[in-house]
Design a protein around this motif. Structure first.
Motif, mmCIF file in Angstrom:
data_model
loop_
_atom_site.group_PDB
_atom_site.id
_atom_site.type_symbol
_atom_site.label_atom_id
_atom_site.label_comp_id
_atom_site.label_asym_id
_atom_site.label_seq_id
_atom_site.Cartn_x
_atom_site.Cartn_y
_atom_site.Cartn_z
ATOM 1 N N ALA A 166 4.814 4.958 -5.588
ATOM 2 C CA ALA A 166 5.081 5.870 -6.706
ATOM 3 C C ALA A 166 6.117 5.283 -7.668
ATOM 4 C CB ALA A 166 5.563 7.214 -6.165
ATOM 5 N N TYR A 167 7.173 4.668 -7.132
ATOM 6 C CA TYR A 167 8.168 4.020 -7.991
ATOM 7 C C TYR A 167 7.547 2.878 -8.790
ATOM 8 C CZ TYR A 167 12.214 6.456 -5.994
ATOM 9 O OH TYR A 167 13.136 7.400 -5.640
ATOM 10 N N CYS A 168 6.626 2.174 -8.171
ATOM 11 C CA CYS A 168 5.966 1.061 -8.856
ATOM 12 C C CYS A 168 5.169 1.546 -10.058
ATOM 13 C CB CYS A 168 5.067 0.339 -7.863
ATOM 14 S SG CYS A 168 4.406 -1.221 -8.474
ATOM 15 N N LEU A 169 4.559 2.731 -9.918
ATOM 16 C CA LEU A 169 3.791 3.280 -11.034
ATOM 17 C C LEU A 169 4.689 3.658 -12.210
ATOM 18 C CD1 LEU A 169 1.282 5.502 -9.028
ATOM 19 C CD2 LEU A 169 0.755 3.421 -10.302
ATOM 20 N N ARG A 170 5.973 3.886 -11.932
ATOM 21 C CA ARG A 170 6.923 4.173 -13.011
ATOM 22 C C ARG A 170 7.674 2.909 -13.443
ATOM 23 N NH1 ARG A 170 10.269 9.677 -12.065
ATOM 24 N NH2 ARG A 170 11.519 8.280 -10.743
ATOM 25 N N SER A 171 7.175 1.744 -12.986
ATOM 26 C CA SER A 171 7.764 0.443 -13.314
ATOM 27 C C SER A 171 9.184 0.291 -12.789
ATOM 28 C CB SER A 171 7.756 0.216 -14.842
ATOM 29 O OG SER A 171 6.432 0.249 -15.333
ATOM 30 N N GLU A 172 9.550 1.055 -11.780
ATOM 31 C CA GLU A 172 10.860 0.917 -11.134
ATOM 32 C C GLU A 172 10.677 -0.001 -9.926
ATOM 33 O OE1 GLU A 172 12.501 4.759 -10.321
ATOM 34 O OE2 GLU A 172 12.238 5.467 -12.369
ATOM 35 N N TYR A 173 10.525 -1.308 -10.236
ATOM 36 C CA TYR A 173 10.110 -2.265 -9.214
ATOM 37 C C TYR A 173 11.194 -2.521 -8.181
ATOM 38 C CZ TYR A 173 6.454 -3.033 -12.641
ATOM 39 O OH TYR A 173 5.411 -2.850 -13.524
ATOM 40 N N GLU A 174 12.452 -2.460 -8.574
ATOM 41 C CA GLU A 174 13.515 -2.716 -7.614
ATOM 42 C C GLU A 174 13.582 -1.597 -6.575
ATOM 43 O OE1 GLU A 174 16.048 -5.021 -5.745
ATOM 44 O OE2 GLU A 174 14.967 -5.571 -7.580
ATOM 45 N N LYS A 175 13.451 -0.354 -7.029
ATOM 46 C CA LYS A 175 13.409 0.774 -6.092
ATOM 47 C C LYS A 175 12.192 0.666 -5.168
ATOM 48 C CE LYS A 175 15.844 4.308 -8.804
ATOM 49 N NZ LYS A 175 15.735 5.657 -9.423
ATOM 50 N N ALA A 176 11.081 0.254 -5.739
ATOM 51 C CA ALA A 176 9.865 0.119 -4.938
ATOM 52 C C ALA A 176 10.053 -0.943 -3.859
ATOM 53 C CB ALA A 176 8.682 -0.245 -5.837
ATOM 54 N N ARG A 177 10.708 -2.070 -4.238
ATOM 55 C CA ARG A 177 10.917 -3.140 -3.257
ATOM 56 C C ARG A 177 11.834 -2.677 -2.131
ATOM 57 N NH1 ARG A 177 12.060 -6.412 -6.599
ATOM 58 N NH2 ARG A 177 10.185 -7.682 -6.742
ATOM 59 N N LYS A 178 12.861 -1.923 -2.445
ATOM 60 C CA LYS A 178 13.773 -1.422 -1.416
ATOM 61 C C LYS A 178 13.048 -0.482 -0.450
ATOM 62 C CE LYS A 178 18.073 -1.807 -4.080
ATOM 63 N NZ LYS A 178 19.206 -1.067 -4.706
ATOM 64 N N CYS A 179 12.241 0.414 -1.005
ATOM 65 C CA CYS A 179 11.480 1.333 -0.141
ATOM 66 C C CYS A 179 10.532 0.560 0.766
ATOM 67 C CB CYS A 179 10.690 2.316 -1.001
ATOM 68 S SG CYS A 179 11.695 3.534 -1.863
ATOM 69 N N LEU A 180 9.882 -0.461 0.192
ATOM 70 C CA LEU A 180 8.902 -1.221 0.942
ATOM 71 C C LEU A 180 9.537 -1.926 2.142
ATOM 72 C CD1 LEU A 180 5.898 -2.082 0.892
ATOM 73 C CD2 LEU A 180 6.603 -4.076 -0.424
ATOM 74 N N HIS A 181 10.658 -2.590 1.895
ATOM 75 C CA HIS A 181 11.265 -3.361 2.974
ATOM 76 C C HIS A 181 12.039 -2.474 3.947
ATOM 77 C CE1 HIS A 181 10.070 -7.309 1.549
ATOM 78 N NE2 HIS A 181 10.314 -6.882 0.319
ATOM 79 N N GLN A 182 12.521 -1.347 3.471
ATOM 80 C CA GLN A 182 13.145 -0.402 4.402
ATOM 81 C C GLN A 182 12.112 0.161 5.363
ATOM 82 O OE1 GLN A 182 15.156 2.893 2.534
ATOM 83 N NE2 GLN A 182 15.608 3.897 4.484
ATOM 84 N N ALA A 183 10.928 0.477 4.838
ATOM 85 C CA ALA A 183 9.856 0.987 5.691
ATOM 86 C C ALA A 183 9.379 -0.077 6.671
ATOM 87 C CB ALA A 183 8.693 1.474 4.832
ATOM 88 N N ALA A 184 9.274 -1.335 6.200
ATOM 89 C CA ALA A 184 8.799 -2.408 7.079
ATOM 90 C C ALA A 184 9.761 -2.665 8.228
ATOM 91 C CB ALA A 184 8.596 -3.677 6.269
ATOM 92 N N SER A 185 11.039 -2.411 7.995
ATOM 93 C CA SER A 185 12.030 -2.625 9.060
ATOM 94 C C SER A 185 12.027 -1.504 10.098
ATOM 95 C CB SER A 185 13.432 -2.746 8.450
ATOM 96 O OG SER A 185 13.816 -1.506 7.841
ATOM 97 N N MET A 186 11.356 -0.392 9.799
ATOM 98 C CA MET A 186 11.357 0.760 10.700
ATOM 99 C C MET A 186 10.208 0.741 11.693
ATOM 100 S SD MET A 186 12.281 3.638 7.815
ATOM 101 C CE MET A 186 12.107 5.025 8.924
ATOM 102 N N VAL A 187 9.168 -0.045 11.430
ATOM 103 C CA VAL A 187 7.987 -0.031 12.285
ATOM 104 C C VAL A 187 7.648 -1.442 12.730
ATOM 105 C CG1 VAL A 187 7.013 2.045 11.252
ATOM 106 C CG2 VAL A 187 6.454 -0.181 10.280
ATOM 107 N N ASN A 188 6.772 -1.533 13.721
ATOM 108 C CA ASN A 188 6.280 -2.814 14.188
ATOM 109 C C ASN A 188 5.420 -3.472 13.117
ATOM 110 O OD1 ASN A 188 4.246 -4.631 15.687
ATOM 111 N ND2 ASN A 188 5.788 -4.188 17.246
ATOM 112 N N THR A 189 5.404 -4.789 13.136
ATOM 113 C CA THR A 189 4.634 -5.527 12.117
ATOM 114 C C THR A 189 3.166 -5.118 12.101
ATOM 115 O OG1 THR A 189 6.132 -7.396 12.427
ATOM 116 C CG2 THR A 189 4.068 -7.828 11.271
ATOM 117 N N LYS A 190 2.610 -4.831 13.294
ATOM 118 C CA LYS A 190 1.197 -4.463 13.378
ATOM 119 C C LYS A 190 0.921 -3.091 12.786
ATOM 120 C CE LYS A 190 0.376 -7.219 17.548
ATOM 121 N NZ LYS A 190 -0.060 -7.186 18.970
ATOM 122 N N GLU A 191 1.951 -2.264 12.638
ATOM 123 C CA GLU A 191 1.760 -0.911 12.096
ATOM 124 C C GLU A 191 1.836 -0.871 10.583
ATOM 125 O OE1 GLU A 191 4.075 2.173 13.941
ATOM 126 O OE2 GLU A 191 4.228 1.074 15.823
#
Length: 623
Positions: free
Chosen positions: A526-551
């Protein structure tokens, strides 16, 4: 005229059986005085047995030279009356057990089963009822043992009782194995039950299985011996669980012709349509696990080789091919009709609350005068307890909370189907109704927020969607809502439930952490659609750190590729594609100048086409 031999009656002592046999032998030999003496002695031991009085009257009739016709007639009429009472008493106990089982009232059912076993002994009907009781309590091994101990070969048959015991036997085994999670065995037993049912119908010749025979000579009780539609219902549910939605759809479509007022059946039909249209690979259609990647294909060779990324977006897809949505095929359009029928068949909230209040008032008033009675108000009709149940034949009636759980499941599926059909306003309406339910499970609340956010993004209301995608909205991912209304049979003195009880179904998300990670993945989109790419990147990597790579879903990897391309990090985007996983932040920050250098080792795979704007991605779960 003959005397009744009651030496084989249940509950008699050895002494009584010996006297009864002696009385019968004396009567057969014409020694009526001796027979009467044995009967009088037997009557003193058991004064309540009407059979002894009847045999005594017959012996006196023969002793008088068959002249006391009036006395015999009076005695026989009285004995006959004692006999629609003795038989009805046993039947009434069985019917009460069935009613308590349907109402899921374990305590009352346990008391009544003792009466059934005392009156009917170890007959097939009594053992079937006891097995059903143990099945509801989760004692599946004991339920199977009771079924196997029943001597179904001695049952009179469907022509006399209207029940095909062999058909019921296989059906009950199928239900037990279904509850144990052994679905392939379950469908095997259900098919056996269908075969027995067809065989019985062919013997009766009731025309229900395509035979042209008439009803001549068939007793009334046998007219309802055909259980084909109940068995098809069970087969459909079982096939749906083993990942065969199209076969399940065919079975349930036949069953809905008879049970068209069952809202849960319409939901199951919609679930068949959803499962049949979710994914397009052969593995997915068969319910087999399949590995999803972000690369669809590679075209060209050498310097001209190109990577074609897979399109993960299935939104706004119209599944119809010019045919009417009312035609019963496993399409998403027909799923929408099924879900609409299911919602219309549910009672309104206000009516449910009024009925519950009236029922509680009546039960409190009757409780002051009939406290401690074994006859439940639900069975006798007092207290308007019947209003608390919704008919869902052929399955058990639904309690008030079960109705509300069903409503939530229907709304969740309705939102998913509307999104698939591109009807975003309707999807938003269903999702908001789901979130406004007073008792919605944690897993469905999670789905409600995702579906609402996806509909809002499609409607270009991104700010409202971001509010739904707040990870703090997820505090629970439980499957259902249980209340004290639901009797689980935990009375004191009960035998412990086996550890192999009902298995918790595997579902997504499996934990609050996984659910919040999915929220963050979508929030980044959703942040990416508003061109807020830095916020989008933070959300993406925060989520990736919370789950297993396969998930990590492939959509999230595509989002990472898109963000790196927007930032000019072509080399990192290629690394993400090559590894098919999100790269940790340390890898990205290690070479800040890499975006300015020409790509050497990956030039052979440029350019990357096509690049699509990210969209929110969700996943439905079957309830």
């Amino acid at each position: 005229m003959y005397i009744h031999d009651n030496s084989s009656s249940p509950g008699m002592t050895d002494q009584e059986k010996e006297m009864a046999a002696s009385a019968y032998e004396a009567f057969s030999a014409g020694k009526y005085d001796e027979s009467l003496k044995h009967l009088e002695t037997l009557q003193e031991l058991n004064k309540e047995d009407y059979k002894i009085a009847m045999n005594k009257a017959i012996a006196e009739f023969y002793k008088s030279g068959q002249t006391t016709t009036g006395t015999l007639k009076h005695t026989l009429m009285k004995a006959e009356l004692m006999a629609m009472i003795e038989a009805a008493k046993s039947k009434m106990h069985q019917y009460k057990v069935r009613a308590y089982i349907q109402m899921k009232s374990s305590k009352a059912c346990k008391r009544e089963i003792k009466s059934v076993m005392n009156t009917a002994g170890n007959s097939a009907p009594s053992l079937f009822l006891k097995s059903n009781f143990e099945y509801l309590r989760g004692n599946y091994r004991k339920a199977v043992k009771l079924l196997n101990s029943s001597n179904i070969a001695e049952h009179p048959g469907a022509l006399k009782t209207g029940e095909c015991v062999r058909c019921m036997f296989w059906n009950n085994l199928g239900c037990i194995h279904f509850a144990m999670g052994k679905h392939n065995l379950g469908i095997f037993y259900f098919k056996k039950a269908l075969q027995e049912n067809d065989h019985t119908c062919a013997q009766l010749g009731d025309g229900s299985n395509g035979q042209s025979k008439k009803f001549a000579g068939i007793p009334m009780c046998a007219l309802l011996a055909n259980k084909r539609y109940e068995l098809l219902y069970n087969c459909g549910i079982q096939l749906l669980h083993i990942g065969r939605p199209l076969a399940a759809f065919e079975c349930l479509m036949e069953a809905v012709q008879v049970y068209h007022s069952n809202p849960r059946l319409w939901l199951r039909l919609a679930e068949c349509c959803i499962a049949a249209n979710k994914g397009g690979s052969e593995q997915e259609s068969k319910g087999l696990p399949c590995k999803k990647g972000i690369v669809q294909s590679v075209v060209g060779q050498g310097y001209h080789r190109k990577i074609v990324l897979a399109s993960q977006s299935t939104q706004n897809t119209i599944y119809s091919e010019g045919q009417s949505a009312a035609i019963p095929v496993a399409s998403m359009e027909f799923a929408a009709i099924c879900l609409r029928n299911a919602l219309l068949l549910l009672p309104e909230h206000q009516q449910q609350e009024t009925k519950a209040e009236n029922g509680s008032k009546s039960s409190s008033q009757s409780g002051s005068t009939e406290s401690g009675s074994e006859n439940s108000d639900a069975c006798s009709g007092k207290g308007q307890e019947a209003d608390k149940f919704l008919s869902a034949a052929p399955s058990s009636p639904l309690r008030k909370q079960e109705v509300e759980n069903l409503r939530c499941s229907i709304l969740a599926c309705s939102a998913y189907v509307a999104l698939a059909l591109g009807d975003n306003l309707m999807a938003l309406n269903h999702a908001e109704k789901l979130l406004h339910q007073t008792k919605v499970s944690g897993s469905l609340k999670f789905l409600g927020h995702l579906y609402a956010a996806e509909a809002l993004i499609s409607l270009d209301r991104i700010s409202d969607a971001i509010a739904h995608l707040n990870p703090e909205n997820v505090t629970d991912v439980s499957l259902g809502v249980l209340t004290s209304e639901q009797d689980q049979g935990s009375d004191k003195g009960d035998e412990p439930v086996e550890s192999s009880g009902k298995q918790t179904p595997l579902c997504y998300p499996s934990s609050v952490t996984s659910a919040r990670a999915m929220m963050l993945f979508n929030l980044g989109s959703a942040y990416c659609l508003r061109s807020e790419y830095e916020k989008a990147r933070k959300c993406l990597h925060q989520a990736a750190s919370m789950v297993n790579t396969k998930e990590i879903p492939p959509e999230a990897i595509l989002l990472g590729v898109y963000l790196e391309l927007q930032n000019g990090n072509t080399q990192l985007a290629l690394q993400i594609i090559k590894r098919n996983q999100l790269l940790p932040t340390s890898v990205q920050t290690a070479s800040p100048d890499s975006r300015k250098k020409p790509v050497q080792s990956f030039q052979s795979v440029q350019p990357i086409q096509p690049i699509q704007m990210p969209s929110s991605f969700t996943q439905v779960q079957r309830k």
